[in-house]
Design a protein around this motif. Sequence first.
Motif, PDB file in Angstrom:
ATOM      1  N   ASN A  86      -3.220  10.465   7.568  1.00 17.23           N
ATOM      2  CA  ASN A  86      -2.811   9.158   7.041  1.00 17.23           C
ATOM      3  C   ASN A  86      -1.387   8.753   7.401  1.00 17.23           C
ATOM      4  O   ASN A  86      -1.071   7.553   7.416  1.00 17.23           O
ATOM      5  N   ALA A  87      -0.521   9.722   7.651  1.00 20.05           N
ATOM      6  CA  ALA A  87       0.879   9.412   7.928  1.00 20.05           C
ATOM      7  C   ALA A  87       1.269   9.726   9.369  1.00 20.05           C
ATOM      8  O   ALA A  87       1.777   8.875  10.094  1.00 20.05           O
ATOM      9  N   HIS A  88       1.017  10.977   9.802  1.00 19.94           N
ATOM     10  CA  HIS A  88       1.467  11.382  11.130  1.00 19.94           C
ATOM     11  C   HIS A  88       0.656  10.735  12.248  1.00 19.94           C
ATOM     12  O   HIS A  88       1.237  10.216  13.223  1.00 19.94           O
ATOM     13  N   ALA A  89      -0.673  10.770  12.140  1.00 17.04           N
ATOM     14  CA  ALA A  89      -1.525  10.234  13.221  1.00 17.04           C
ATOM     15  C   ALA A  89      -1.264   8.759  13.500  1.00 17.04           C
ATOM     16  O   ALA A  89      -1.136   8.368  14.667  1.00 17.04           O
ATOM     17  N   TYR A 107      -5.653   0.216   9.281  1.00 21.05           N
ATOM     18  CA  TYR A 107      -6.128  -0.175   7.946  1.00 21.05           C
ATOM     19  C   TYR A 107      -5.408   0.640   6.879  1.00 21.05           C
ATOM     20  O   TYR A 107      -5.267   1.852   6.998  1.00 21.05           O
ATOM     21  N   SER A 108      -4.990  -0.054   5.833  1.00 12.41           N
ATOM     22  CA  SER A 108      -4.324   0.610   4.721  1.00 12.41           C
ATOM     23  C   SER A 108      -5.018   0.229   3.413  1.00 12.41           C
ATOM     24  O   SER A 108      -6.171  -0.205   3.433  1.00 12.41           O
ATOM     25  N   THR A 109      -4.331   0.362   2.312  1.00  5.79           N
ATOM     26  CA  THR A 109      -5.016   0.392   1.022  1.00  5.79           C
ATOM     27  C   THR A 109      -4.227  -0.286  -0.101  1.00  5.79           C
ATOM     28  O   THR A 109      -2.992  -0.358  -0.059  1.00  5.79           O
ATOM     29  N   ALA A 126       6.853  -5.006  -3.837  1.00  3.89           N
ATOM     30  CA  ALA A 126       7.349  -3.633  -3.731  1.00  3.89           C
ATOM     31  C   ALA A 126       6.198  -2.651  -3.888  1.00  3.89           C
ATOM     32  O   ALA A 126       5.353  -2.800  -4.772  1.00  3.89           O
ATOM     33  N   THR A 127       6.181  -1.645  -3.031  1.00  4.95           N
ATOM     34  CA  THR A 127       5.159  -0.602  -3.117  1.00  4.95           C
ATOM     35  C   THR A 127       5.627   0.504  -4.056  1.00  4.95           C
ATOM     36  O   THR A 127       6.824   0.741  -4.216  1.00  4.95           O
ATOM     37  N   ASN A 128       4.653   1.182  -4.653  1.00  4.20           N
ATOM     38  CA  ASN A 128       4.974   2.296  -5.548  1.00  4.20           C
ATOM     39  C   ASN A 128       3.702   3.106  -5.790  1.00  4.20           C
ATOM     40  O   ASN A 128       3.155   3.096  -6.893  1.00  4.20           O
ATOM     41  N   PRO A 129       3.217   3.800  -4.755  1.00  5.12           N
ATOM     42  CA  PRO A 129       1.942   4.521  -4.890  1.00  5.12           C
ATOM     43  C   PRO A 129       1.999   5.599  -5.964  1.00  5.12           C
ATOM     44  O   PRO A 129       3.030   6.251  -6.148  1.00  5.12           O
ATOM     45  N   GLN A 130       0.855   5.786  -6.630  1.00  6.16           N
ATOM     46  CA  GLN A 130       0.784   6.711  -7.762  1.00  6.16           C
ATOM     47  C   GLN A 130      -0.031   7.968  -7.462  1.00  6.16           C
ATOM     48  O   GLN A 130      -0.206   8.806  -8.339  1.00  6.16           O
ATOM     49  N   ASN A 131      -0.525   8.086  -6.227  1.00  4.82           N
ATOM     50  CA  ASN A 131      -1.276   9.290  -5.872  1.00  4.82           C
ATOM     51  C   ASN A 131      -0.974   9.680  -4.422  1.00  4.82           C
ATOM     52  O   ASN A 131      -0.332   8.924  -3.681  1.00  4.82           O
ATOM     53  N   GLU A 139       3.227   5.992   4.052  1.00  8.15           N
ATOM     54  CA  GLU A 139       4.032   6.606   5.108  1.00  8.15           C
ATOM     55  C   GLU A 139       3.470   6.266   6.484  1.00  8.15           C
ATOM     56  O   GLU A 139       4.224   6.111   7.453  1.00  8.15           O
ATOM     57  N   GLY A 140       2.155   6.150   6.600  1.00  2.97           N
ATOM     58  CA  GLY A 140       1.557   5.718   7.854  1.00  2.97           C
ATOM     59  C   GLY A 140       1.973   4.302   8.209  1.00  2.97           C
ATOM     60  O   GLY A 140       2.304   4.005   9.364  1.00  2.97           O
ATOM     61  N   GLU A 141       1.962   3.415   7.222  1.00  5.42           N
ATOM     62  CA  GLU A 141       2.429   2.039   7.448  1.00  5.42           C
ATOM     63  C   GLU A 141       3.872   2.039   7.957  1.00  5.42           C
ATOM     64  O   GLU A 141       4.215   1.322   8.906  1.00  5.42           O
TER      65      GLU A 141
END
Length: 302
Positions: A86-89, A107-109, A126-131, A139-141
């Motif tokens: 999800n992040a590195h690739a 594609y993101s979420t 503002a983003t603030n992911p909880q999981n 991080e991929g974005e």
Amino acid sequence: MREGAMENQPTILVTGVNGQVGYELLRSLQGLGRVIGLDRAALDLSDPDQIRRVAREVRPSVIVNPAAYTAVDKAESDLDGAMRLNAHAPGILAEEAKRLGAPLIHYSTDYVFDGMKDAPYVETDATNPQNVYGRTKLEGEQAIAASGCDYLILRTSWVYGRRGKNFLLTMLRLGAERSELRVVADQTGAPTWSNTIAMATAHIMAQGLTAQRLGDSGWWCERSGVYNLTSRDATSWHGFTEAILDMSMGDQAPKVLPISASEYPVPAKRPANSRLAGDKLADTFGLRLPTWDEALRLCLTQ
């Protein structure tokens, strides 16, 4: 098509073609160019060297990346696996896209947000992911944006379809097995059919490729950024379940009882509000997506 004509067609590389969205993209993108769809056996996104090698061998005109680590609860105990996919690739794909001068569609979420807003989220909130899943997708974005490539990040939500593992298929199975279901009613979002995502992507890509053929070399760069891509309107998981069972089973549908998220504990915290505003997508690309229940009916009668 004549061999010479094929050589002039853009090459479209699609990852994760065994997934819900990847499977639909293989069909929706036909006719736009030479579509090369790769599954995990042909392109393992956890292997950075393989990503670079495949990109340089295929030399795509456009890269489309629906592949992801989507096991939201499993990700809580598999940070490394989720980070790789999800992040590195995405970051490596973006670097290769930059080197090739090719745009990247990724594609993101909705899970990049914390769900505390009392209105639909817009792309600039503002983003603030909880999981873990949400954090790795964010991080991929960020890696894509930092690469300097032309890109479209399409944030979607509650993806379902007629293949793979998803909420729709689970509820159809449970509905046939049980006389009563208990489903979370205090989380809201827009269930989005994988076919809707793929068809919208095809419309966007057709616009971009046409612009390029007409000499507009800056089309992708001018539109690079994040866009929300979900069905219109919203419901709860409970409402989604009732619609699924009513449309598919009618009077034979089991009773669906509403419960709170606290009554159905899972490893990964979900946002209470997953609604995403689609105005930017509509204004930029002229796309008006179906409502979630319209799309669901089409999916069930496909």
